[in-house]
Design a protein around this motif. Structure first.
Motif, PDB file in Angstrom:
ATOM      1  N   GLU A  14       0.826  -1.205   0.000  1.00  0.00           N
ATOM      2  CA  GLU A  14       0.000   0.000   0.000  1.00  0.00           C
ATOM      3  C   GLU A  14       0.864   1.261   0.000  1.00  0.00           C
ATOM      4  O   GLU A  14       0.585   2.218  -0.728  1.00  0.00           O
ATOM      5  N   ASP A  15       1.926   1.269   0.815  1.00  0.00           N
ATOM      6  CA  ASP A  15       2.814   2.436   0.854  1.00  0.00           C
ATOM      7  C   ASP A  15       3.561   2.618  -0.469  1.00  0.00           C
ATOM      8  O   ASP A  15       3.792   3.747  -0.903  1.00  0.00           O
ATOM      9  N   LEU A  16       3.927   1.525  -1.100  1.00  0.00           N
ATOM     10  CA  LEU A  16       4.580   1.613  -2.405  1.00  0.00           C
ATOM     11  C   LEU A  16       3.616   2.213  -3.439  1.00  0.00           C
ATOM     12  O   LEU A  16       4.005   3.066  -4.236  1.00  0.00           O
ATOM     13  N   ILE A  17       2.366   1.802  -3.402  1.00  0.00           N
ATOM     14  CA  ILE A  17       1.366   2.347  -4.324  1.00  0.00           C
ATOM     15  C   ILE A  17       1.194   3.848  -4.090  1.00  0.00           C
ATOM     16  O   ILE A  17       1.162   4.640  -5.037  1.00  0.00           O
ATOM     17  N   ILE A  18       1.119   4.252  -2.834  1.00  0.00           N
ATOM     18  CA  ILE A  18       0.980   5.672  -2.503  1.00  0.00           C
ATOM     19  C   ILE A  18       2.199   6.452  -2.986  1.00  0.00           C
ATOM     20  O   ILE A  18       2.069   7.529  -3.569  1.00  0.00           O
ATOM     21  N   ALA A  19       3.390   5.904  -2.789  1.00  0.00           N
ATOM     22  CA  ALA A  19       4.615   6.567  -3.264  1.00  0.00           C
ATOM     23  C   ALA A  19       4.591   6.702  -4.781  1.00  0.00           C
ATOM     24  O   ALA A  19       4.934   7.755  -5.327  1.00  0.00           O
ATOM     25  N   LYS A  20       4.176   5.653  -5.477  1.00  0.00           N
ATOM     26  CA  LYS A  20       4.123   5.707  -6.941  1.00  0.00           C
ATOM     27  C   LYS A  20       3.085   6.715  -7.425  1.00  0.00           C
ATOM     28  O   LYS A  20       3.295   7.375  -8.437  1.00  0.00           O
ATOM     29  N   LEU A  21       1.968   6.843  -6.677  1.00  0.00           N
ATOM     30  CA  LEU A  21       0.996   7.889  -7.023  1.00  0.00           C
ATOM     31  C   LEU A  21       1.653   9.254  -6.911  1.00  0.00           C
ATOM     32  O   LEU A  21       1.464  10.123  -7.769  1.00  0.00           O
ATOM     33  N   ASP A  22       2.415   9.452  -5.860  1.00  0.00           N
ATOM     34  CA  ASP A  22       3.107  10.718  -5.654  1.00  0.00           C
ATOM     35  C   ASP A  22       4.125  10.954  -6.767  1.00  0.00           C
ATOM     36  O   ASP A  22       4.206  12.043  -7.327  1.00  0.00           O
ATOM     37  N   ARG A  27       1.114   2.502 -14.685  1.00  0.00           N
ATOM     38  CA  ARG A  27       1.131   1.109 -15.127  1.00  0.00           C
ATOM     39  C   ARG A  27       1.652   0.202 -14.012  1.00  0.00           C
ATOM     40  O   ARG A  27       1.087  -0.855 -13.742  1.00  0.00           O
ATOM     41  N   ASP A  28       2.705   0.648 -13.333  1.00  0.00           N
ATOM     42  CA  ASP A  28       3.245  -0.125 -12.204  1.00  0.00           C
ATOM     43  C   ASP A  28       2.180  -0.317 -11.127  1.00  0.00           C
ATOM     44  O   ASP A  28       2.031  -1.408 -10.576  1.00  0.00           O
ATOM     45  N   ILE A  29       1.436   0.740 -10.820  1.00  0.00           N
ATOM     46  CA  ILE A  29       0.394   0.655  -9.796  1.00  0.00           C
ATOM     47  C   ILE A  29      -0.683  -0.337 -10.221  1.00  0.00           C
ATOM     48  O   ILE A  29      -1.114  -1.173  -9.420  1.00  0.00           O
ATOM     49  N   ARG A  30      -1.125  -0.265 -11.465  1.00  0.00           N
ATOM     50  CA  ARG A  30      -2.147  -1.204 -11.946  1.00  0.00           C
ATOM     51  C   ARG A  30      -1.664  -2.648 -11.824  1.00  0.00           C
ATOM     52  O   ARG A  30      -2.413  -3.537 -11.425  1.00  0.00           O
ATOM     53  N   GLU A  31      -0.392  -2.883 -12.148  1.00  0.00           N
ATOM     54  CA  GLU A  31       0.168  -4.230 -12.036  1.00  0.00           C
ATOM     55  C   GLU A  31       0.230  -4.682 -10.576  1.00  0.00           C
ATOM     56  O   GLU A  31      -0.095  -5.828 -10.263  1.00  0.00           O
ATOM     57  N   LEU A  32       0.625  -3.778  -9.683  1.00  0.00           N
ATOM     58  CA  LEU A  32       0.664  -4.115  -8.261  1.00  0.00           C
ATOM     59  C   LEU A  32      -0.727  -4.446  -7.738  1.00  0.00           C
ATOM     60  O   LEU A  32      -0.901  -5.406  -6.978  1.00  0.00           O
ATOM     61  N   LEU A  33      -1.722  -3.673  -8.150  1.00  0.00           N
ATOM     62  CA  LEU A  33      -3.101  -3.937  -7.724  1.00  0.00           C
ATOM     63  C   LEU A  33      -3.585  -5.290  -8.237  1.00  0.00           C
ATOM     64  O   LEU A  33      -4.261  -6.029  -7.528  1.00  0.00           O
ATOM     65  N   GLU A  34      -3.219  -5.608  -9.473  1.00  0.00           N
ATOM     66  CA  GLU A  34      -3.627  -6.886 -10.051  1.00  0.00           C
ATOM     67  C   GLU A  34      -2.983  -8.053  -9.307  1.00  0.00           C
ATOM     68  O   GLU A  34      -3.648  -9.036  -8.993  1.00  0.00           O
ATOM     69  N   ILE A  35      -1.713  -7.929  -8.992  1.00  0.00           N
ATOM     70  CA  ILE A  35      -1.001  -8.982  -8.278  1.00  0.00           C
ATOM     71  C   ILE A  35      -1.561  -9.159  -6.861  1.00  0.00           C
ATOM     72  O   ILE A  35      -1.766 -10.266  -6.397  1.00  0.00           O
TER      73      ILE A  35
END
Length: 64
Positions: A6-14, A26-34
């Motif tokens: 979750e923190d990695l996703i938030i950092a990538k959003l930032d 794209r990285d976030i979408r892949e993380l969410l899918e995984i």
């Protein structure tokens, strides 16, 4: 200390903000899918709201 998904996703959003980075989205979408249902949606939502990242989140998720 380990970074949570979750923190990695938030950092990538930032990180996606300054240059409107499709790579980060794209990285976030892949993380969410995984992660699937194991992602802590409540935690994500709380921080996305607190940091004012709703627009970036909607760009990633398509408003889901």
């Amino acid at each position: 200390a380990l970074t949570t998904l979750e923190d990695l996703i938030i950092a990538k959003l930032d990180w996606s903000q300054p240059g409107d980075s499709e790579l980060q989205r794209r990285d976030i979408r892949e993380l969410l899918e995984i992660a699937g249902s194991s992602i802590d949606q409540s935690y994500l939502g709380r921080w996305i709201h607190a940091l004012g990242m709703q627009r970036q989140w909607e760009r990633v998720t398509g408003g889901r």
